[in-house]
Enzyme design. Structure first.
Site, PDB file in Angstrom:
ATOM      1  N   SER A 102       0.877  -1.174   0.000  1.00  0.00           N
ATOM      2  CA  SER A 102       0.000   0.000   0.000  1.00  0.00           C
ATOM      3  C   SER A 102       0.911   1.219   0.000  1.00  0.00           C
ATOM      4  CB  SER A 102      -0.872  -0.031   1.260  1.00  0.00           C
ATOM      5  OG  SER A 102      -1.507   1.199   1.450  1.00  0.00           O
ATOM      6  N   GLU A 157      -5.662   5.808  10.965  1.00  0.00           N
ATOM      7  CA  GLU A 157      -4.588   6.134  10.016  1.00  0.00           C
ATOM      8  C   GLU A 157      -5.153   6.195   8.597  1.00  0.00           C
ATOM      9  OE1 GLU A 157      -0.791   3.717   8.178  1.00  0.00           O
ATOM     10  OE2 GLU A 157      -1.300   3.364  10.282  1.00  0.00           O
ATOM     11  N   GLN A 164      -7.666  -1.847   5.969  1.00  0.00           N
ATOM     12  CA  GLN A 164      -6.452  -2.649   5.819  1.00  0.00           C
ATOM     13  C   GLN A 164      -5.930  -3.269   7.110  1.00  0.00           C
ATOM     14  OE1 GLN A 164      -3.688  -1.587   2.602  1.00  0.00           O
ATOM     15  NE2 GLN A 164      -2.304  -1.052   4.253  1.00  0.00           N
ATOM     16  N   GLU A 165      -6.022  -2.524   8.212  1.00  0.00           N
ATOM     17  CA  GLU A 165      -5.482  -3.054   9.465  1.00  0.00           C
ATOM     18  C   GLU A 165      -6.391  -2.727  10.647  1.00  0.00           C
ATOM     19  OE1 GLU A 165      -1.299  -2.202  10.303  1.00  0.00           O
ATOM     20  OE2 GLU A 165      -1.105  -1.539   8.231  1.00  0.00           O
ATOM     21  N   GLU A 194       0.991  -9.144   7.255  1.00  0.00           N
ATOM     22  CA  GLU A 194       1.617  -8.580   8.446  1.00  0.00           C
ATOM     23  C   GLU A 194       1.351  -9.416   9.695  1.00  0.00           C
ATOM     24  OE1 GLU A 194       0.613  -4.423   8.524  1.00  0.00           O
ATOM     25  OE2 GLU A 194       1.856  -4.029   6.763  1.00  0.00           O
ATOM     26  N   ASP A 205      -0.090   8.791   6.928  1.00  0.00           N
ATOM     27  CA  ASP A 205       0.923   7.903   6.342  1.00  0.00           C
ATOM     28  C   ASP A 205       1.143   8.326   4.899  1.00  0.00           C
ATOM     29  OD1 ASP A 205       2.536   5.854   5.399  1.00  0.00           O
ATOM     30  OD2 ASP A 205       1.007   4.315   5.503  1.00  0.00           O
ATOM     31  N   LYS A 213       4.618   0.355  14.855  1.00  0.00           N
ATOM     32  CA  LYS A 213       3.797  -0.568  14.070  1.00  0.00           C
ATOM     33  C   LYS A 213       4.725  -1.577  13.431  1.00  0.00           C
ATOM     34  CE  LYS A 213       0.556   0.268  11.064  1.00  0.00           C
ATOM     35  NZ  LYS A 213      -0.211   0.891   9.963  1.00  0.00           N
ATOM     36  N   HIS A 232       6.984  -0.479  10.152  1.00  0.00           N
ATOM     37  CA  HIS A 232       7.520  -1.473   9.226  1.00  0.00           C
ATOM     38  C   HIS A 232       6.856  -1.282   7.854  1.00  0.00           C
ATOM     39  CE1 HIS A 232       3.872  -4.357   9.986  1.00  0.00           C
ATOM     40  NE2 HIS A 232       3.520  -3.092   9.950  1.00  0.00           N
ATOM     41  N   ARG A 233       7.092  -2.221   6.930  1.00  0.00           N
ATOM     42  CA  ARG A 233       6.344  -2.303   5.677  1.00  0.00           C
ATOM     43  C   ARG A 233       5.762  -3.706   5.563  1.00  0.00           C
ATOM     44  NH1 ARG A 233       6.697   2.448   2.514  1.00  0.00           N
ATOM     45  NH2 ARG A 233       4.694   1.609   1.869  1.00  0.00           N
ATOM     46  N   SER A 234       4.782  -3.866   4.687  1.00  0.00           N
ATOM     47  CA  SER A 234       4.138  -5.185   4.558  1.00  0.00           C
ATOM     48  C   SER A 234       5.096  -6.227   3.982  1.00  0.00           C
ATOM     49  CB  SER A 234       2.869  -5.088   3.722  1.00  0.00           C
ATOM     50  OG  SER A 234       3.137  -4.445   2.493  1.00  0.00           O
ATOM     51  N   LYS A 274       8.142   5.958   7.978  1.00  0.00           N
ATOM     52  CA  LYS A 274       8.646   4.805   7.230  1.00  0.00           C
ATOM     53  C   LYS A 274       9.926   5.227   6.517  1.00  0.00           C
ATOM     54  CE  LYS A 274       4.138   2.651   6.294  1.00  0.00           C
ATOM     55  NZ  LYS A 274       3.063   2.535   5.288  1.00  0.00           N
ATOM     56  N   ASP A 295      -6.148   1.251  10.444  1.00  0.00           N
ATOM     57  CA  ASP A 295      -5.461   1.814   9.277  1.00  0.00           C
ATOM     58  C   ASP A 295      -6.384   1.582   8.088  1.00  0.00           C
ATOM     59  OD1 ASP A 295      -3.921   2.584   7.148  1.00  0.00           O
ATOM     60  OD2 ASP A 295      -2.392   1.033   7.388  1.00  0.00           O
ATOM     61  N   HIS A 319      -3.598  -6.358   2.082  1.00  0.00           N
ATOM     62  CA  HIS A 319      -2.751  -7.259   2.870  1.00  0.00           C
ATOM     63  C   HIS A 319      -3.405  -8.621   3.106  1.00  0.00           C
ATOM     64  CE1 HIS A 319      -0.483  -3.610   4.756  1.00  0.00           C
ATOM     65  NE2 HIS A 319      -0.187  -3.813   3.492  1.00  0.00           N
TER      66      HIS A 319
END
Length: 402
Positions: A41, A269, A162-163, A204, A294, A370, A347-349, A319, A241, A154
């Site tokens: 993303s 987010e 997404q999260e 994730e 983000d 995160k 982090h990143r996915s 990030k 998120d 994800h």
């Protein structure tokens, strides 16, 4: 003075099984490595990730052109520079690239080198990495924004958001925060099984059950929190998120206001697309929860300055690979914190076993981190690193303020 004698890189793989770049920086016979993560993303304003689009052997995802640039141009440029002068090294890399989004050398190539330099500096000084950023003694540990249900890009399910995350606000230590998250995850797993849904995990590490809508996921999380003996909204907050850039239809301010009223949500987010500045401003004004930028900010000073002036958010997701060097990342964190924005290291996915962000979170007293769920070792590695740091700090270890 310790000088860089050589920079070398190689192709390795990230947690999604895609190629990525690892850089190794040498000072005589001592070296340190760093691996660049990769997002799924991604925002328009992120720094450029260099890949070999025409190389069909790796479906256009290999990084051999970036590796070649590290082993030739970057290595030559950095040879004999002072290893401990991070700002100088990063400025040399930025100038060598010469573009706004690091599209000549690739931000993935530049960042891997930048992080490896920082790690090698700490190694040679024989001090923990988190102690090489700023000279201070009052280190704080971040609260985990623990991803427990995955959706969006994800996961392959019906969830648009997404999260779905939890934050253990009442935890007095990082180890206690992890225990609280562990209990909720285990109880969530039991509830998912009881509903005859899959307990497989997304990119994730969060569960990716085939739930149909946002509220169904939130209610399941609340059940898991209560089953673990905690109070939703007091002991444990729910954090979302949305990743609005990835949504086909935009969510409205009224939608979020209703959601916040109904459920113990304390952080959202990317509720809107990256250029919908007006909606961001209205939501931040009309709510007292954490609104995190983000894709809106992309760890970019210019965009963050606008967000501060317009009060478009009150927190920024950090990030490293959105901007491409350690120095620029630290600059963004500093600007955010001076303007009372919460900083959340992320982090990143498509992440790796590299634990640099754990040290970065502690070094900068960032309030939250995160780094996924308590599953998949590339995620758990960061939590384990934070547990070690907490042990090392002993009685002086304190939690940051959320």
């Amino acid at each position: 003075m310790n000088k860089i004698t050589k920079v070398h890189s190689r192709q390795v793989f990230d947690s999604r099984g895609n190629p990525t770049i690892e850089a190794e920086v040498f000072s005589k016979n001592i070296s340190a490595t760093a691996i660049c993560p990769s997002g799924a993303s991604t925002g328009t304003y992120e720094a450029y990730e260099k890949r070999d689009i025409s190389n069909k052997k790796y479906l256009g995802k290999s990084v051999f052109s970036a590796i070649k640039l590290v082993n030739s141009k970057i290595s030559k440029k950095l040879k004999n520079t002072n290893l401990h002068d991070q700002e100088l090294i990063d400025s040399l890399l930025i100038k060598l690239d010469g573009t706004k989004q690091k599209s000549n050398l690739g931000a993935n190539a530049i960042l891997a080198v930048s992080i490896a330099v920082k790690k090698l500096s700490a190694k040679i000084k024989k001090i923990p990495l988190y102690k090489t950023f700023l000279l201070k003694n009052n280190f704080k540990l971040p609260y985990p924004l623990m991803n427990i249900i995955n959706g969006g890009v994800h996961a392959n399910n019906g969830l648009r958001i997404q999260e779905f995350m939890i934050r253990p606000d009442k935890a007095k230590s990082f180890s206690e925060a992890m225990r609280m998250c562990f209990l909720i995850i285990q109880n969530l797993k039991t509830l998912i099984k009881r509903n005859k849904l899959s307990t497989s995990v997304g990119d994730e590490g969060g569960f990716a059950p085939n739930l149909q809508n946002t509220e169904e996921a939130i209610k399941l999380i609340i059940q898991a929190i209560e089953k673990s003996g905690f109070n939703p909204g007091e002991d444990i907050s729910i954090c979302l998120d949305v990743a609005a850039n990835e949504l086909n239809e935009a969510k409205t301010i009224d939608y979020y206001s209703e959601l916040i009223k109904k459920y113990p949500i304390k952080s959202i987010e990317d509720p809107f697309a990256e250029d919908d500045w007006e909606s961001w401003k209205k939501l931040t004004k009309n709510t007292n929860i954490q609104i995190v930028g983000d894709d809106l900010f992309a760890t970019n000073i210019k965009r963050l300055k606008r967000g501060i002036e317009e009060k478009s958010a009150n927190a920024i997701l950090i990030k490293l690979n959105q901007i491409g060097t350690v120095s620029e990342t630290l600059e963004a964190i500093d600007l955010a914190q001076k303007n009372d924005f919460k900083t959340i290291i992320s982090h990143r996915s498509g992440d790796t076993e590299d634990t640099f962000i754990a040290d970065l979170a502690v070094a900068t007293n960032s309030s939250q981190i995160k780094t996924g769920s308590l599953a998949r070792s590339e995620r758990v590695a960061k939590y384990n690193r934070l547990l070690r740091i907490e042990e090392e700090l002993g009685n002086s270890a304190k939690m940051a303020k959320v």
